[in-house]
Design an enzyme around this catalytic site. Structure first.
Site, short mmCIF file in Angstrom:
data_model
loop_
_atom_site.label_atom_id
_atom_site.label_comp_id
_atom_site.label_asym_id
_atom_site.label_seq_id
_atom_site.Cartn_x
_atom_site.Cartn_y
_atom_site.Cartn_z
N ASP A 95 48.38 33.95 42.83
CA ASP A 95 48.14 34.13 41.41
C ASP A 95 48.86 33.04 40.63
OD1 ASP A 95 46.91 36.15 39.42
OD2 ASP A 95 48.92 35.86 38.61
N GLU A 99 42.42 33.89 37.60
CA GLU A 99 43.37 32.90 38.11
C GLU A 99 43.94 33.31 39.47
OE1 GLU A 99 45.79 35.67 35.38
OE2 GLU A 99 43.76 34.88 35.54
#
Length: 264
Positions: free
Chosen positions: A129, A172
């Site tokens: 992440d 993301e």
């Protein structure tokens, strides 16, 4: 199992085969949603229209009669295979990065887990992440945010082997299957990528900034299901975020809290 391992672009088979019936095989293939777009060509001397219609109904893309015109067969194979590859790219790829999408990754994870059980091999799942990515979008705009994601995707593609499986898991977040690699081996690889990524300098209207990522790892030796692997990797990722971000956390059941850390 053979299709999962070989991953063909097209299947050609007869109706009457030793130890198998083509109709039954095609139905079995179509039971798996991952093979919905896999072209199936029947090449057979059967002339009964009802059987030909059944072959098409259960998912056969074409029925070619024997004796076959070789030139026509080659033409059909090329046309169907190219179309299938193009369609699969649309279905399984993320539009921004070209990486596998969430659904395709989970299908590949299922296949890799099945292969691992058959061959007694090991692999590692990594969930990554990008840190504080909302701040990047809010500060510099979504177009710059897309540039960051594309740059990171390129770094991942250039850093892993062809046999490894890389996906944009959502937003993301990215997911990777490191084939034939333990969490300990994977930790070293991803930590090198982490170090390289944090040194990349992005530029937005003259303002320079850097982005980091956090990563959680889980090994197949400790998990027997897809959800178990993803849950363990997600827990490790959460731990990496809690630890301060910009680090790699791996599952390690020999330690006290079940996790160890590599940090800058």
């Amino acid at each position: 199992a053979t299709i999962e391992d070989f991953r063909p672009d097209l299947v050609i088979m007869d109706i009457d085969m030793p130890q198998a019936n083509g109709i039954d095989v095609a139905q079995a293939i179509r039971l798996d949603p991952a093979h919905t777009s896999l072209p199936i060509l029947f090449l057979s001397s059967i002339y009964q229209k009802d059987i030909q219609d059944l072959a098409r109904k259960i998912g056969g893309d074409d029925f070619i009669k024997k004796p076959v015109d070789v030139g026509y067969l080659v033409k059909m194979v090329r046309m169907r295979a190219v179309r299938a590859v193009e369609l699969r790219q649309i279905i399984v790829r993320d539009g921004l990065t070209g990486l596998l999408n969430h659904v395709a990754f989970k299908e590949r994870l299922t296949g890799e887990l099945n292969r691992s059980k058959r061959t007694m091999s090991t692999f590692t799942v990594a969930l990554i992440d990008l840190d504080h990515f909302k701040t990047v979008n809010d500060t510099y705009g979504h177009q710059i945010g897309d540039t960051v994601i594309q740059s990171f995707a390129t770094l991942l593609k250039n850093s892993f082997r062809n046999i490894d499986i890389i996906a944009r898991y959502g937003g993301e977040e990215f997911a990777i299957i490191l084939v034939d690699a333990t969490p300990e081996q994977s930790e070293k690889i991803i930590d090198r990528i982490r170090s390289a990524f944090e040194r990349i300098e992005f530029n937005a209207s003259g303002r320079k900034f850097n982005v980091t990522f956090s990563c959680g790892l889980a090994g197949s030796e400790d998990n027997t299901s897809e959800e178990g692997l993803l849950t363990e990797a997600d827990i490790a990722l959460y731990q990496a975020k809690s630890y301060g971000r910009n680090c790699v956390r791996k599952q390690c059941r020999a330690t006290g809290d079940g996790l160890t850390t590599t940090a800058p």
